[in-house]
Design an enzyme around this catalytic site. Structure first.
Site, PDB file in Angstrom:
ATOM      1  N   PRO A 128     -15.580  -3.389   1.173  1.00 53.86           N
ATOM      2  CA  PRO A 128     -16.821  -3.716   1.878  1.00 53.86           C
ATOM      3  C   PRO A 128     -17.998  -2.806   1.541  1.00 53.86           C
ATOM      4  CG  PRO A 128     -15.305  -2.562   3.348  1.00 53.86           C
ATOM      5  CD  PRO A 128     -14.546  -2.851   2.083  1.00 53.86           C
ATOM      6  N   LEU A 129     -17.717  -1.618   0.986  1.00 54.89           N
ATOM      7  CA  LEU A 129     -18.804  -0.647   0.827  1.00 54.89           C
ATOM      8  C   LEU A 129     -19.551  -0.770  -0.497  1.00 54.89           C
ATOM      9  CD1 LEU A 129     -16.966   2.491   2.286  1.00 54.89           C
ATOM     10  CD2 LEU A 129     -18.251   0.700   3.480  1.00 54.89           C
ATOM     11  N   ALA A 130     -18.987  -1.479  -1.448  1.00 54.77           N
ATOM     12  CA  ALA A 130     -19.617  -1.631  -2.767  1.00 54.77           C
ATOM     13  C   ALA A 130     -19.996  -0.278  -3.346  1.00 54.77           C
ATOM     14  CB  ALA A 130     -20.870  -2.515  -2.647  1.00 54.77           C
ATOM     15  N   LEU A 157     -23.533   1.066  -5.589  1.00 55.98           N
ATOM     16  CA  LEU A 157     -24.756   1.356  -4.847  1.00 55.98           C
ATOM     17  C   LEU A 157     -25.691   2.179  -5.736  1.00 55.98           C
ATOM     18  CD1 LEU A 157     -23.248   2.065  -1.301  1.00 55.98           C
ATOM     19  CD2 LEU A 157     -24.305  -0.024  -2.128  1.00 55.98           C
ATOM     20  N   TYR A 195       0.839  -1.203   0.000  1.00 53.75           N
ATOM     21  CA  TYR A 195       0.000   0.000   0.000  1.00 53.75           C
ATOM     22  C   TYR A 195       0.875   1.255   0.000  1.00 53.75           C
ATOM     23  CZ  TYR A 195      -3.993  -3.027   1.176  1.00 53.75           C
ATOM     24  OH  TYR A 195      -4.959  -4.000   1.176  1.00 53.75           O
TER      25      TYR A 195
HETATM   26  N1  LIG Z   1      -6.899  -8.141   0.578  1.00 50.14           N
HETATM   27  C1  LIG Z   1      -6.973  -7.471  -0.537  1.00 50.14           C
HETATM   28  O1  LIG Z   1      -6.611  -7.945  -1.608  1.00 50.14           O
HETATM   29  C2  LIG Z   1      -7.511  -6.077  -0.506  1.00 50.14           C
HETATM   30  C3  LIG Z   1      -7.850  -5.425  -1.715  1.00 50.14           C
HETATM   31  C4  LIG Z   1      -8.366  -4.121  -1.625  1.00 50.14           C
HETATM   32  C5  LIG Z   1      -8.522  -3.516  -0.381  1.00 50.14           C
HETATM   33  N2  LIG Z   1      -8.150  -4.188   0.762  1.00 50.14           N
HETATM   34  C6  LIG Z   1      -8.325  -3.589   2.101  1.00 50.14           C
HETATM   35  O2  LIG Z   1      -9.684  -3.303   2.280  1.00 50.14           O
HETATM   36  C7  LIG Z   1      -9.844  -1.939   2.680  1.00 50.14           C
HETATM   37  C8  LIG Z   1     -11.162  -1.423   2.215  1.00 50.14           C
HETATM   38  O3  LIG Z   1     -11.264  -1.552   0.804  1.00 50.14           O
HETATM   39  P1  LIG Z   1     -11.330  -0.301  -0.148  1.00 50.14           P
HETATM   40  O4  LIG Z   1     -10.773   0.884   0.596  1.00 50.14           O
HETATM   41  O5  LIG Z   1     -10.732  -0.675  -1.447  1.00 50.14           O
HETATM   42  O6  LIG Z   1     -12.858  -0.135  -0.427  1.00 50.14           O
HETATM   43  P2  LIG Z   1     -14.071   0.411   0.449  1.00 50.14           P
HETATM   44  O7  LIG Z   1     -13.685   0.533   1.881  1.00 50.14           O
HETATM   45  O8  LIG Z   1     -15.253  -0.429   0.127  1.00 50.14           O
HETATM   46  O9  LIG Z   1     -14.344   1.841  -0.190  1.00 50.14           O
HETATM   47  C9  LIG Z   1     -13.480   2.915  -0.079  1.00 50.14           C
HETATM   48  C10 LIG Z   1     -14.074   4.053  -0.908  1.00 50.14           C
HETATM   49  O10 LIG Z   1     -15.319   4.460  -0.334  1.00 50.14           O
HETATM   50  C11 LIG Z   1     -15.242   5.829   0.052  1.00 50.14           C
HETATM   51  N3  LIG Z   1     -15.952   5.956   1.337  1.00 50.14           N
HETATM   52  C12 LIG Z   1     -15.574   5.487   2.541  1.00 50.14           C
HETATM   53  N4  LIG Z   1     -16.501   5.760   3.476  1.00 50.14           N
HETATM   54  C13 LIG Z   1     -17.495   6.441   2.833  1.00 50.14           C
HETATM   55  C14 LIG Z   1     -18.719   7.009   3.267  1.00 50.14           C
HETATM   56  N5  LIG Z   1     -19.124   6.924   4.527  1.00 50.14           N
HETATM   57  N6  LIG Z   1     -19.487   7.632   2.340  1.00 50.14           N
HETATM   58  C15 LIG Z   1     -19.103   7.721   1.044  1.00 50.14           C
HETATM   59  N7  LIG Z   1     -17.938   7.195   0.591  1.00 50.14           N
HETATM   60  C16 LIG Z   1     -17.142   6.563   1.486  1.00 50.14           C
HETATM   61  C17 LIG Z   1     -13.790   6.180   0.119  1.00 50.14           C
HETATM   62  O11 LIG Z   1     -13.553   7.524  -0.215  1.00 50.14           O
HETATM   63  P3  LIG Z   1     -13.247   8.663   0.887  1.00 50.14           P
HETATM   64  O12 LIG Z   1     -11.776   8.638   1.154  1.00 50.14           O
HETATM   65  O13 LIG Z   1     -13.701   9.918   0.210  1.00 50.14           O
HETATM   66  O14 LIG Z   1     -14.058   8.356   2.102  1.00 50.14           O
HETATM   67  C18 LIG Z   1     -13.207   5.263  -0.962  1.00 50.14           C
HETATM   68  O15 LIG Z   1     -13.376   5.838  -2.232  1.00 50.14           O
HETATM   69  C19 LIG Z   1      -8.609  -1.258   2.064  1.00 50.14           C
HETATM   70  O16 LIG Z   1      -8.324  -0.022   2.665  1.00 50.14           O
HETATM   71  C20 LIG Z   1      -7.556  -2.296   2.328  1.00 50.14           C
HETATM   72  O17 LIG Z   1      -7.112  -2.208   3.669  1.00 50.14           O
HETATM   73  C21 LIG Z   1      -7.665  -5.447   0.700  1.00 50.14           C
END
Ligand SMILES: NC(=O)c1ccc[n+]([C@@H]2O[C@H](COP(=O)([O-])OP(=O)(O)OC[C@H]3O[C@@H](n4cnc5c(N)ncnc54)[C@H](OP(=O)(O)O)[C@@H]3O)[C@@H](O)[C@H]2O)c1
Length: 274
Positions: A194-196, A200, A51
């Protein structure tokens, strides 16, 4: 704000609140966000060596050092920094772990997750390396990421696994069997993405959100928490406002009917696509 996190969850010999923080976009600019997360009671931080090319780990170490004793920091290794391809060569893994320890300024990683399984490397061999790292005291607990039930069982034949981190959310349910396996075997399930968020906009989600005076993202989190007691969502954000809103989702109580309706969305979409 005092979020209740919808309870706690165990990760091997550790216990954490049931909403963590994903940090794949964390850079030096995110100091305030990290501090606010800890202030709000988040005690599970998910990162990975890849990351921001190590910056996420370094920033977590630099910012959260004073709070270290009350945090569980999970990181990952086993993915190439060049092209994100799986890389499970034993030397690569050992070196990656040492580099993570250095960046995180730790002697031992609380939860070390194998980021990807490399099809070129036998699982038994990779599992043996993970076991060795645990036996040497460099890793406290081991997790996997993006794996099938069959693969989890192959790893578990060699070394104890406490968690699985797979792509999963309200609308992306291809790992349902893995989630059920985790429930049956007492492993934590950490859904990534997790937020899809980008998907949405569905009428049902919108209606349920209105019922609870909540956002659709909050409904996606509330659904995950209700879906399984082993679920440990790690929403990723750079916004303190979103962080607070994500934690507040733990207080949303969906009715049984709402939960069923939301659960049906992915099934209906899959059937329509078939
Ligand atoms: N194991 C793996 O292969 C893998 C792959 C990908 C990710 N991950 C882990 O999973 C974590 C979560 O995944 P992710 O960050 O890709 O996706 P996510 O948590 O589903 O979505 C993040 C996105 O949603 C926005 N967001 C967050 N809270 C919000 C809210 N309350 N209202 C509106 N928008 C919101 C964020 O933007 P803002 O900054 O504007 O809030 C960002 O664009 C990562 O940080 C990482 O630690 C693991």
């Amino acid at each position: 704000m005092n979020a209740n996190f919808a309870g706690q969850i165990t990760l091997g010999d550790l216990t954490v609140n049931r909403i963590g923080l994903g940090t794949n976009r964390i850079t030096d600019a995110a100091r305030a966000l990290l501090l606010r997360a800890v202030e709000l009671g988040i005690n599970f931080i998910d990162t990975a060596d890849v990351y921001q090319k190590g910056q996420s780990e370094s920033m977590i170490a630099k910012t959260l050092a004073p709070y270290r004793s009350r945090l569980v920091i999970a990181t990952k290794g086993g993915m190439s920094w060049q092209d994100s391809s799986p890389s499970n060569d034993p030397k690569y893994l050992r070196d990656a772990l040492d580099a993570s320890l250095k960046r995180l300024k730790l002697d031992r990683i609380d939860l070390y997750q194998l980021h990807r399984t490399d099809p070129k490397t036998p699982i038994e061999q990779t599992a043996a390396v993970l076991k060795e790292l645990k036996d040497r005291g460099k890793v406290r607990n081991i997790g996997l990421s993006e794996v099938t039930v069959e693969q989890i069982e192959q790893y578990r034949a060699v070394v104890e696994i406490v968690s699985v981190q797979n792509h999963y959310n309200l609308l992306e349910r291809k790992h349902e069997a893995v989630l059920e396996y985790c429930e049956a075997n007492g492993l934590a399930f950490i859904p990534w993405f997790p937020l899809a968020k980008s998907k949405l906009g569905n009428d049902t989600i919108e209606r349920v959100a209105r019922n609870h005076n909540a956002s659709q993202v909050q409904i996606a989190i509330a659904w995950l928490l209700m879906r399984s007691p082993v679920m440990l969502p790690i929403p990723g954000t750079l916004s303190t406002q979103h962080l607070e809103s994500n934690l507040a989702a733990a207080r949303i109580e969906l009715t049984g009917e709402e939960f069923e309706e939301l659960s049906e969305i992915a099934t209906v979409a899959r059937q329509a696509a078939a």
